[in-house]
Enzyme design. Structure first.
Site, PDB file in Angstrom:
ATOM      1  N   SER A 102       0.855  -1.190   0.000  1.00 47.66           N
ATOM      2  CA  SER A 102       0.000   0.000   0.000  1.00 47.66           C
ATOM      3  C   SER A 102       0.893   1.243   0.000  1.00 47.66           C
ATOM      4  O   SER A 102       2.114   1.144   0.161  1.00 47.66           O
ATOM      5  CB  SER A 102      -0.878  -0.008   1.245  1.00 47.66           C
ATOM      6  N   ASP A 135      -1.062  -1.591  -4.023  1.00 47.41           N
ATOM      7  CA  ASP A 135      -2.417  -1.741  -3.493  1.00 47.41           C
ATOM      8  C   ASP A 135      -3.019  -0.339  -3.266  1.00 47.41           C
ATOM      9  O   ASP A 135      -2.380   0.515  -2.637  1.00 47.41           O
ATOM     10  CB  ASP A 135      -2.313  -2.518  -2.171  1.00 47.41           C
ATOM     11  N   ASP A 142      -7.073   3.165  -7.557  1.00 48.98           N
ATOM     12  CA  ASP A 142      -8.362   3.123  -6.860  1.00 48.98           C
ATOM     13  C   ASP A 142      -9.041   4.480  -6.994  1.00 48.98           C
ATOM     14  O   ASP A 142      -8.977   5.329  -6.105  1.00 48.98           O
ATOM     15  CB  ASP A 142      -8.166   2.746  -5.385  1.00 48.98           C
ATOM     16  N   GLY A 177     -10.682  -6.913   1.043  1.00 45.18           N
ATOM     17  CA  GLY A 177     -11.241  -7.136   2.378  1.00 45.18           C
ATOM     18  C   GLY A 177     -11.592  -8.594   2.596  1.00 45.18           C
ATOM     19  O   GLY A 177     -12.614  -8.920   3.173  1.00 45.18           O
ATOM     20  N   ASN A 207      -7.503 -10.354  -1.916  1.00 47.72           N
ATOM     21  CA  ASN A 207      -6.614  -9.550  -1.075  1.00 47.72           C
ATOM     22  C   ASN A 207      -6.710  -9.942   0.399  1.00 47.72           C
ATOM     23  O   ASN A 207      -7.798  -9.928   0.979  1.00 47.72           O
ATOM     24  CB  ASN A 207      -6.994  -8.074  -1.194  1.00 47.72           C
ATOM     25  N   ASP A 261      -4.705  -9.202   4.082  1.00 47.66           N
ATOM     26  CA  ASP A 261      -3.710  -8.527   4.922  1.00 47.66           C
ATOM     27  C   ASP A 261      -3.977  -8.831   6.402  1.00 47.66           C
ATOM     28  O   ASP A 261      -3.112  -9.313   7.135  1.00 47.66           O
ATOM     29  CB  ASP A 261      -3.778  -7.011   4.666  1.00 47.66           C
TER      30      ASP A 261
HETATM   31  P1  13P Z   1      -8.213  -7.461   4.719  1.00 45.05           P
HETATM   32  O1  13P Z   1      -8.194  -6.300   5.663  1.00 45.05           O
HETATM   33  O2  13P Z   1      -9.509  -8.199   4.785  1.00 45.05           O
HETATM   34  O3  13P Z   1      -7.062  -8.374   4.881  1.00 45.05           O
HETATM   35  O4  13P Z   1      -8.150  -6.864   3.229  1.00 45.05           O
HETATM   36  C1  13P Z   1      -6.939  -6.452   2.677  1.00 45.05           C
HETATM   37  C2  13P Z   1      -7.149  -5.706   1.394  1.00 45.05           C
HETATM   38  O5  13P Z   1      -8.186  -5.690   0.785  1.00 45.05           O
HETATM   39  C3  13P Z   1      -5.974  -4.963   0.900  1.00 45.05           C
HETATM   40  O6  13P Z   1      -6.264  -4.234  -0.244  1.00 45.05           O
HETATM   41  O1  G3H Z   2      -5.960  -1.743   1.945  1.00 48.69           O
HETATM   42  C1  G3H Z   2      -5.692  -2.207   3.035  1.00 48.69           C
HETATM   43  C2  G3H Z   2      -4.503  -3.010   3.325  1.00 48.69           C
HETATM   44  O2  G3H Z   2      -4.788  -3.800   4.444  1.00 48.69           O
HETATM   45  C3  G3H Z   2      -3.274  -2.169   3.511  1.00 48.69           C
HETATM   46  O3  G3H Z   2      -3.316  -1.520   4.710  1.00 48.69           O
HETATM   47  O4  G3H Z   2      -2.846   0.872   4.154  1.00 48.69           O
HETATM   48  O5  G3H Z   2      -2.539  -0.038   6.487  1.00 48.69           O
HETATM   49  O6  G3H Z   2      -0.960  -0.664   4.656  1.00 48.69           O
HETATM   50  P1  G3H Z   2      -2.355  -0.257   5.022  1.00 48.69           P
HETATM   51 ZN    ZN Z   3      -8.183  -3.362  -0.407  1.00 48.43          ZN
END
Ligand code: 13P
Ligand code: G3H
Ligand code: ZN
Length: 341
Positions: free
Chosen positions: A50, A83, A105, A224, A266, A268
């Site tokens: 990100s 991202d 985005d 998500g 995705n 995270d």
């Molecule tokens: P999560 O928070 O569900 O892991 O989603 C991550 C995501 O969509 C990053 O772009």
């Molecule tokens: O888009 C969400 C991802 O979980 C990335 O999170 O922006 O905190 O790095 P972040």
């Molecule tokens: Zn996302």
């Protein structure tokens, strides 16, 4: 193997009928976890960063860690993806650095919070497509907005406020020429997605299926998509954490998505939970420790376990050796040829 185009990975996934997890990273240990999971499961890999991750790790550290991963794991097709790029400028800087895929985005304004107009989204995404495709770089766009807020990015609303409209999605793909489309079907970023196990009322898989029917050849992306498993929540809370009860996206719903055009998933939060639980455990059980390796090694192992499991569940396991990498120059030539046709 050099870093490869995400388009190639997703095209191959579509041929094979499987999905590919896209895992967020901020540091060396997370990259190592993903690469070890990929080697163990023989999986192609999408690593994504990100804006927050780029600034935390510093672009150059991140990029060179990825080059190290490509060198040390030559049998793994590996993508470096941006991202949630919030502007054309952010995507441009990622492409210049060496990212092989970017997300523009444009569903949100550059502040990363305010839902944008359709016209703004089309314009920004089209601009990035032109710039990226000239270099063979893949583009993901988003239509509709996810819920939640992570590191300043997100509407802050619930996941149902800005669902993707299928007809608008079809128009968006036609007007932009992007490679992959992120859609909003009720999910949110972060740990607090649903206050009970999601049903068809809160996680709109029917909407996804409708979009896939209109766009059978478009690679769909589920954001998500952490499952927020109870066992990972429990480890954190057992060792002094304070997570409130919460539900994520069940893996079987993701698998239904994969049967209906989802090619990129995705994840995270699940990895964040695994890492934090492992570190908390060492802190509580071995309070005499102060060598960072004493807790970073278990953290790395915990994340590897989650990633390997998801790779197997998404179906990408076993596919790392299916194809030879296509160079970005060749990808650029293919995009140019398609445009001229
Ligand atoms: P999560 O928070 O569900 O892991 O989603 C991550 C995501 O969509 C990053 O772009
Ligand atoms: O888009 C969400 C991802 O979980 C990335 O999170 O922006 O905190 O790095 P972040
Ligand atoms: Zn996302």
């Amino acid at each position: 193997m050099p870093l490869v185009s995400m388009r190639q990975l997703l095209d191959e996934a579509a041929k094979g009928g499987y999905g590919v997890g896209a895992f967020n990273v901020n540091n060396m240990e997370q990259i190592q976890s993903i690469m070890e999971a990929a080697r163990e499961t023989k999986s192609p890999v999408i690593v994504q960063a990100s804006r927050g991750a780029r600034s935390y790790s510093q672009d150059k550290f991140l990029y060179h860690l990825m080059l190290a991963a490509a060198e040390l794991y030559p049998e793994i097709p590996l993508v470096l993806h941006l991202d949630h790029g919030n502007s054309v400028e952010t995507c441009k800087s990622a492409i210049e650095l060496g990212f092989t895929s970017v997300m523009m985005d444009g569903s949100l304004m550059p502040d990363g919070k305010t839902p944008s107009s359709f016209e703004y989204n089309v314009q920004a995404t089209k601009e990035v497509v032109a710039m990226a495709h000239a270099k063979g770089v893949t583009v993901e766009g988003e239509i509709g907005c996810l819920g939640g807020i992570e590191d300043g990015h997100g509407t802050g609303l619930d996941g149902l406020s800005h669902l993707t409209d299928p007809a608008q999605a079809a128009e968006f793909v036609k007007l932009t020429g992007l490679d992959a489309l992120a859609i909003a079907i009720g999910t949110s970023h972060g740990a607090y997605k649903f206050s009970s196990k999601p049903t068809g009322e809160t996680l709109k898989m029917d909407r996804l299926i409708e979009i896939h029917k209109l766009l059978p050849n478009t690679h769909l992306v589920m954001h998500g998509s952490s499952s927020v498993p109870k066992d990972l929540q429990d480890v954190i809370n057992k060792y002094g954490g304070k997570l409130k009860p919460t539900w994520g996206v069940p893996v079987e719903e993701i698998q239904l998505g994969i049967k209906n055009g989802v090619r990129k998933i995705n994840v995270d939060t699940d990895n964040r939970l695994a890492i934090t639980g492992a570190i908390r455990k060492v802190f509580v059980e071995q309070p005499e420790q102060f060598d960072p390796r004493s807790y970073l090694k278990p953290a790395r192992e915990a994340m590897k376990k989650v990633v390997a499991l998801r790779m197997t569940q998404f179906g990408q396991a076993g596919h790392a050796g299916d194809y030879k990498p296509v160079s970005l120059d060749e990808m650029a030539a293919r995009y140019a040829q398609k445009k001229a046709a």
